[in-house]
Design a protein around this motif. Structure first.
Motif, PDB file in Angstrom:
ATOM      1  N   VAL A  34       0.832  -1.195   0.000  1.00 50.37           N
ATOM      2  CA  VAL A  34       0.000   0.000   0.000  1.00 50.37           C
ATOM      3  C   VAL A  34       0.872   1.252   0.000  1.00 50.37           C
ATOM      4  O   VAL A  34       0.622   2.195  -0.762  1.00 50.37           O
ATOM      5  N   ASP A  35       1.905   1.263   0.831  1.00 51.48           N
ATOM      6  CA  ASP A  35       2.808   2.414   0.883  1.00 51.48           C
ATOM      7  C   ASP A  35       3.454   2.662  -0.481  1.00 51.48           C
ATOM      8  O   ASP A  35       3.562   3.813  -0.919  1.00 51.48           O
ATOM      9  N   ASN A  36       3.883   1.592  -1.153  1.00 50.44           N
ATOM     10  CA  ASN A  36       4.474   1.759  -2.490  1.00 50.44           C
ATOM     11  C   ASN A  36       3.465   2.312  -3.484  1.00 50.44           C
ATOM     12  O   ASN A  36       3.819   3.131  -4.336  1.00 50.44           O
ATOM     13  N   ALA A  37       2.212   1.847  -3.395  1.00 47.89           N
ATOM     14  CA  ALA A  37       1.181   2.356  -4.302  1.00 47.89           C
ATOM     15  C   ALA A  37       0.976   3.854  -4.095  1.00 47.89           C
ATOM     16  O   ALA A  37       0.806   4.609  -5.053  1.00 47.89           O
ATOM     17  N   VAL A  38       1.029   4.294  -2.849  1.00 42.56           N
ATOM     18  CA  VAL A  38       0.870   5.718  -2.542  1.00 42.56           C
ATOM     19  C   VAL A  38       2.103   6.507  -2.973  1.00 42.56           C
ATOM     20  O   VAL A  38       1.995   7.570  -3.572  1.00 42.56           O
ATOM     21  N   SER A  39       3.296   5.957  -2.696  1.00 41.29           N
ATOM     22  CA  SER A  39       4.544   6.677  -2.964  1.00 41.29           C
ATOM     23  C   SER A  39       4.974   6.664  -4.427  1.00 41.29           C
ATOM     24  O   SER A  39       5.528   7.649  -4.916  1.00 41.29           O
ATOM     25  N   HIS A  40       4.755   5.537  -5.103  1.00 37.49           N
ATOM     26  CA  HIS A  40       5.277   5.379  -6.471  1.00 37.49           C
ATOM     27  C   HIS A  40       4.192   5.237  -7.524  1.00 37.49           C
ATOM     28  O   HIS A  40       4.485   5.292  -8.711  1.00 37.49           O
ATOM     29  N   GLY A  41       2.973   5.010  -7.103  1.00 36.53           N
ATOM     30  CA  GLY A  41       1.850   4.902  -8.026  1.00 36.53           C
ATOM     31  C   GLY A  41       1.037   6.174  -7.977  1.00 36.53           C
ATOM     32  O   GLY A  41       1.553   7.250  -7.699  1.00 36.53           O
ATOM     33  N   GLU A  42      -0.247   6.019  -8.238  1.00 36.51           N
ATOM     34  CA  GLU A  42      -1.148   7.154  -8.103  1.00 36.51           C
ATOM     35  C   GLU A  42      -2.529   6.636  -7.744  1.00 36.51           C
ATOM     36  O   GLU A  42      -2.892   5.522  -8.115  1.00 36.51           O
ATOM     37  N   PRO A  43      -3.278   7.416  -6.991  1.00 36.35           N
ATOM     38  CA  PRO A  43      -4.611   6.968  -6.595  1.00 36.35           C
ATOM     39  C   PRO A  43      -5.577   6.999  -7.777  1.00 36.35           C
ATOM     40  O   PRO A  43      -5.334   7.669  -8.782  1.00 36.35           O
ATOM     41  N   PHE A  44      -6.678   6.273  -7.625  1.00 39.54           N
ATOM     42  CA  PHE A  44      -7.750   6.338  -8.604  1.00 39.54           C
ATOM     43  C   PHE A  44      -8.439   7.700  -8.472  1.00 39.54           C
ATOM     44  O   PHE A  44      -8.178   8.438  -7.515  1.00 39.54           O
ATOM     45  N   PRO A  45      -9.293   8.070  -9.432  1.00 45.10           N
ATOM     46  CA  PRO A  45      -9.925   9.397  -9.383  1.00 45.10           C
ATOM     47  C   PRO A  45     -10.642   9.724  -8.070  1.00 45.10           C
ATOM     48  O   PRO A  45     -10.740  10.890  -7.694  1.00 45.10           O
ATOM     49  N   ASP A  46     -11.099   8.697  -7.336  1.00 47.32           N
ATOM     50  CA  ASP A  46     -11.764   8.964  -6.057  1.00 47.32           C
ATOM     51  C   ASP A  46     -10.779   9.140  -4.900  1.00 47.32           C
ATOM     52  O   ASP A  46     -11.175   9.262  -3.745  1.00 47.32           O
ATOM     53  N   GLY A  47      -9.459   9.125  -5.201  1.00 47.21           N
ATOM     54  CA  GLY A  47      -8.447   9.341  -4.185  1.00 47.21           C
ATOM     55  C   GLY A  47      -8.054   8.101  -3.400  1.00 47.21           C
ATOM     56  O   GLY A  47      -7.369   8.201  -2.388  1.00 47.21           O
ATOM     57  N   THR A  48      -8.460   6.924  -3.874  1.00 45.83           N
ATOM     58  CA  THR A  48      -8.177   5.685  -3.145  1.00 45.83           C
ATOM     59  C   THR A  48      -7.318   4.725  -3.953  1.00 45.83           C
ATOM     60  O   THR A  48      -7.145   4.884  -5.166  1.00 45.83           O
ATOM     61  N   ILE A  49      -6.801   3.723  -3.239  1.00 47.79           N
ATOM     62  CA  ILE A  49      -6.206   2.545  -3.832  1.00 47.79           C
ATOM     63  C   ILE A  49      -6.979   1.362  -3.245  1.00 47.79           C
ATOM     64  O   ILE A  49      -7.719   1.529  -2.278  1.00 47.79           O
ATOM     65  N   THR A  50      -6.826   0.172  -3.834  1.00 48.15           N
ATOM     66  CA  THR A  50      -7.595  -0.985  -3.388  1.00 48.15           C
ATOM     67  C   THR A  50      -6.676  -2.060  -2.841  1.00 48.15           C
ATOM     68  O   THR A  50      -5.634  -2.350  -3.434  1.00 48.15           O
TER      69      THR A  50
END
Length: 134
Positions: A41-57
Motif C-alpha cells: 500500500v505504501d508503495n502504491a501511494v509513494s510510487h503509483g497514483e490513486p484512482f480518481p476517487d483518491g483511493t487505492i484498493t
C-alpha cells in the motif's frame, strides 16, 4: 477494501489486515503478512497514483488448498518501474532494503500486471504478493 491514498495508508492497511487474518484463522505469520500489505500500500501511494476517487484498493485472498495468502493492491499508475530489481531481492540485501524486501524475507513471490476495465482499457496496475503459510 478501498484505502484513501495518504502518508498513513500503509499503517492503516497493517492495522486492518492483522485482525482480518487473525479472525480468519490464517495459519501463516500474520504480523509479516500485515507488514507486506503495509509495504504494498505504501508503495502504491509513494510510487503509483490513486484512482480518481483518491483511493487505492487492497484485497486479501487465501487459497483454499495451499492456504497461501494473496495480497493484491491496485492503483492508477500503469507501470511498476524497477520491478525486476525489487522482485529479485534476496534476504541478504547489502545496502538499503526497499520496503518490498519483506516479500523475499518470508519466501513470498511478487508479481504485477496491468489492470484493465471491462472494456479492456488499461486503468492502472495490480501488484501481488503471495505468502506461504510457513
Amino acid at each position: 477494501m478501498s484505502i484513501v491514498a495518504s502518508a498513513a495508508a500503509g499503517l492503516l492497511a497493517r492495522q486492518r489486515v492483522r485482525p482480518w487474518l487473525t479472525i480468519g484463522h490464517w495459519e501463516g505469520d500474520v504480523d509479516i503478512a500485515a507488514r507486506v500489505a503495509d509495504k504494498l500500500v505504501d508503495n502504491a501511494v509513494s510510487h503509483g497514483e490513486p484512482f480518481p476517487d483518491g483511493t487505492i484498493t487492497l484485497r486479501l485472498i487465501v487459497n483454499a488448498e495451499s492456504r497461501e495468502l494473496l495480497i493484491e493492491v491496485d492503483d492508477a499508475f500503469r507501470d511498476f518501474l524497477g520491478f525486476v530489481e525489487v522482485a529479485n531481492q534476496g534476504i541478504d540485501v547489502k545496502g538499503k532494503r526497499c520496503g518490498l524486501w519483506w516479500v523475499a524475507r518470508c519466501n513470498g513471490h511478487l508479481a504485477w500486471d496491468v489492470k484493465t476495465d471491462e472494456d479492456g482499457e488499461a486503468v492502472g496496475k495490480t501488484v501481488q504478493a503471495i505468502l506461504p503459510v510457513d
